[in-house]
Design a protein around this motif. Structure first.
Motif, PDB file in Angstrom:
ATOM      1  N   VAL A   6       0.861  -1.173   0.000  1.00  0.00           N
ATOM      2  CA  VAL A   6       0.000   0.000   0.000  1.00  0.00           C
ATOM      3  C   VAL A   6       0.900   1.226   0.000  1.00  0.00           C
ATOM      4  N   VAL A   7       0.793   2.042  -1.035  1.00  0.00           N
ATOM      5  CA  VAL A   7       1.604   3.247  -1.148  1.00  0.00           C
ATOM      6  C   VAL A   7       0.917   4.357  -0.362  1.00  0.00           C
ATOM      7  N   PRO A   8       1.647   5.022   0.551  1.00  0.00           N
ATOM      8  CA  PRO A   8       1.014   6.088   1.336  1.00  0.00           C
ATOM      9  C   PRO A   8       0.695   7.302   0.477  1.00  0.00           C
ATOM     10  N   THR A   9      -0.326   8.033   0.898  1.00  0.00           N
ATOM     11  CA  THR A   9      -0.669   9.268   0.205  1.00  0.00           C
ATOM     12  C   THR A   9       0.370  10.332   0.551  1.00  0.00           C
ATOM     13  N   ARG A  10       0.317  11.434  -0.156  1.00  0.00           N
ATOM     14  CA  ARG A  10       1.273  12.515   0.102  1.00  0.00           C
ATOM     15  C   ARG A  10       1.120  13.050   1.521  1.00  0.00           C
ATOM     16  N   ARG A  11      -0.111  13.163   1.979  1.00  0.00           N
ATOM     17  CA  ARG A  11      -0.359  13.668   3.331  1.00  0.00           C
ATOM     18  C   ARG A  11       0.190  12.700   4.388  1.00  0.00           C
ATOM     19  N   GLU A  12      -0.047  11.400   4.189  1.00  0.00           N
ATOM     20  CA  GLU A  12       0.487  10.409   5.130  1.00  0.00           C
ATOM     21  C   GLU A  12       2.014  10.433   5.144  1.00  0.00           C
ATOM     22  N   LEU A  13       2.613  10.545   3.956  1.00  0.00           N
ATOM     23  CA  LEU A  13       4.070  10.578   3.872  1.00  0.00           C
ATOM     24  C   LEU A  13       4.633  11.803   4.579  1.00  0.00           C
ATOM     25  N   THR A  14       3.953  12.951   4.435  1.00  0.00           N
ATOM     26  CA  THR A  14       4.377  14.164   5.128  1.00  0.00           C
ATOM     27  C   THR A  14       4.278  13.983   6.638  1.00  0.00           C
ATOM     28  N   ASN A  15       3.181  13.407   7.091  1.00  0.00           N
ATOM     29  CA  ASN A  15       3.007  13.177   8.532  1.00  0.00           C
ATOM     30  C   ASN A  15       4.079  12.227   9.073  1.00  0.00           C
ATOM     31  N   TYR A  16       4.341  11.138   8.359  1.00  0.00           N
ATOM     32  CA  TYR A  16       5.363  10.185   8.801  1.00  0.00           C
ATOM     33  C   TYR A  16       6.734  10.852   8.865  1.00  0.00           C
ATOM     34  N   THR A  17       7.037  11.681   7.868  1.00  0.00           N
ATOM     35  CA  THR A  17       8.326  12.372   7.833  1.00  0.00           C
ATOM     36  C   THR A  17       8.465  13.321   9.019  1.00  0.00           C
ATOM     37  N   LEU A  18       7.416  14.072   9.309  1.00  0.00           N
ATOM     38  CA  LEU A  18       7.459  15.000  10.445  1.00  0.00           C
ATOM     39  C   LEU A  18       7.614  14.256  11.769  1.00  0.00           C
ATOM     40  N   VAL A  19       6.923  13.138  11.910  1.00  0.00           N
ATOM     41  CA  VAL A  19       7.043  12.346  13.133  1.00  0.00           C
ATOM     42  C   VAL A  19       8.475  11.855  13.314  1.00  0.00           C
ATOM     43  N   VAL A  20       9.086  11.377  12.245  1.00  0.00           N
ATOM     44  CA  VAL A  20      10.470  10.885  12.330  1.00  0.00           C
ATOM     45  C   VAL A  20      11.421  12.027  12.676  1.00  0.00           C
ATOM     46  N   LEU A  21      11.252  13.190  12.042  1.00  0.00           N
ATOM     47  CA  LEU A  21      12.137  14.319  12.323  1.00  0.00           C
ATOM     48  C   LEU A  21      12.008  14.792  13.765  1.00  0.00           C
ATOM     49  N   VAL A  22      10.783  14.874  14.272  1.00  0.00           N
ATOM     50  CA  VAL A  22      10.582  15.286  15.665  1.00  0.00           C
ATOM     51  C   VAL A  22      11.214  14.266  16.607  1.00  0.00           C
ATOM     52  N   PHE A  23      11.037  12.996  16.322  1.00  0.00           N
ATOM     53  CA  PHE A  23      11.631  11.947  17.157  1.00  0.00           C
ATOM     54  C   PHE A  23      13.155  12.054  17.161  1.00  0.00           C
ATOM     55  N   VAL A  24      13.749  12.284  15.990  1.00  0.00           N
ATOM     56  CA  VAL A  24      15.208  12.388  15.898  1.00  0.00           C
ATOM     57  C   VAL A  24      15.707  13.594  16.696  1.00  0.00           C
ATOM     58  N   VAL A  25      14.999  14.728  16.619  1.00  0.00           N
ATOM     59  CA  VAL A  25      15.400  15.917  17.378  1.00  0.00           C
ATOM     60  C   VAL A  25      15.314  15.636  18.877  1.00  0.00           C
ATOM     61  N   ILE A  26      14.278  14.935  19.319  1.00  0.00           N
ATOM     62  CA  ILE A  26      14.141  14.590  20.738  1.00  0.00           C
ATOM     63  C   ILE A  26      15.284  13.687  21.185  1.00  0.00           C
ATOM     64  N   VAL A  27      15.617  12.688  20.379  1.00  0.00           N
ATOM     65  CA  VAL A  27      16.708  11.773  20.737  1.00  0.00           C
ATOM     66  C   VAL A  27      18.042  12.517  20.765  1.00  0.00           C
ATOM     67  N   ILE A  28      18.250  13.451  19.818  1.00  0.00           N
ATOM     68  CA  ILE A  28      19.480  14.244  19.830  1.00  0.00           C
ATOM     69  C   ILE A  28      19.565  15.040  21.129  1.00  0.00           C
ATOM     70  N   GLY A  29      18.455  15.625  21.564  1.00  0.00           N
ATOM     71  CA  GLY A  29      18.438  16.372  22.823  1.00  0.00           C
ATOM     72  C   GLY A  29      18.765  15.493  24.018  1.00  0.00           C
ATOM     73  N   ILE A  30      18.210  14.294  24.050  1.00  0.00           N
ATOM     74  CA  ILE A  30      18.472  13.374  25.158  1.00  0.00           C
ATOM     75  C   ILE A  30      19.945  12.967  25.182  1.00  0.00           C
ATOM     76  N   VAL A  31      20.491  12.623  24.022  1.00  0.00           N
ATOM     77  CA  VAL A  31      21.893  12.204  23.963  1.00  0.00           C
ATOM     78  C   VAL A  31      22.814  13.360  24.339  1.00  0.00           C
ATOM     79  N   THR A  32      22.487  14.571  23.891  1.00  0.00           N
ATOM     80  CA  THR A  32      23.289  15.737  24.255  1.00  0.00           C
ATOM     81  C   THR A  32      23.250  15.969  25.762  1.00  0.00           C
ATOM     82  N   GLY A  33      22.081  15.819  26.362  1.00  0.00           N
ATOM     83  CA  GLY A  33      21.961  15.968  27.814  1.00  0.00           C
ATOM     84  C   GLY A  33      22.781  14.935  28.564  1.00  0.00           C
TER      85      GLY A  33
END
Length: 101
Positions: A41-68
């Motif tokens: 099942v190929v995701p729609t453009r909106r789903e792909l955008t949402n998934y991308t934003l979720v991954v980016l936010v998660f990565v920023v949170i993990v970077i903050g935790i590791v930096t701390g």
């Protein structure tokens, strides 16, 4: 559970036997690949955008935790072992009143 398993899932040919020779096995493999690709099942453009934003936010949170953690452990190691001046050695001055050339 009224459906019976297909012959493709069993890894055999429609005739009921195993595929004969390397070309028969290759053809069976390629048929199974195509069958699996039809299930994708190929995701729609909106789903792909949402998934991308979720991954980016998660990565920023993990970077903050590791930096701390890095800051906390660095301060702990500094307190335990003392400061080394950041790894840069200071030149040693020769003693005053020594032999002159």
């Amino acid at each position: 559970m009224s459906q019976s398993p297909s012959t493709h899932d069993q890894g055999s040919t429609p005739a009921g036997g195993d595929p004969k020779g390397p070309f028969g096995k290759l053809w069976l493999f390629l048929r199974q690949v195509v069958d699996e690709l039809r299930k994708v099942v190929v995701p729609t453009r909106r789903e792909l955008t949402n998934y991308t934003l979720v991954v980016l936010v998660f990565v920023v949170i993990v970077i903050g935790i590791v930096t701390g953690f890095d800051a906390v452990f660095s301060r702990g190691a500094e307190a335990l072992f003392g400061s080394t001046g950041g790894g840069v050695e200071q030149p040693v001055e020769p003693p005053a009143g020594g032999a002159e050339d």
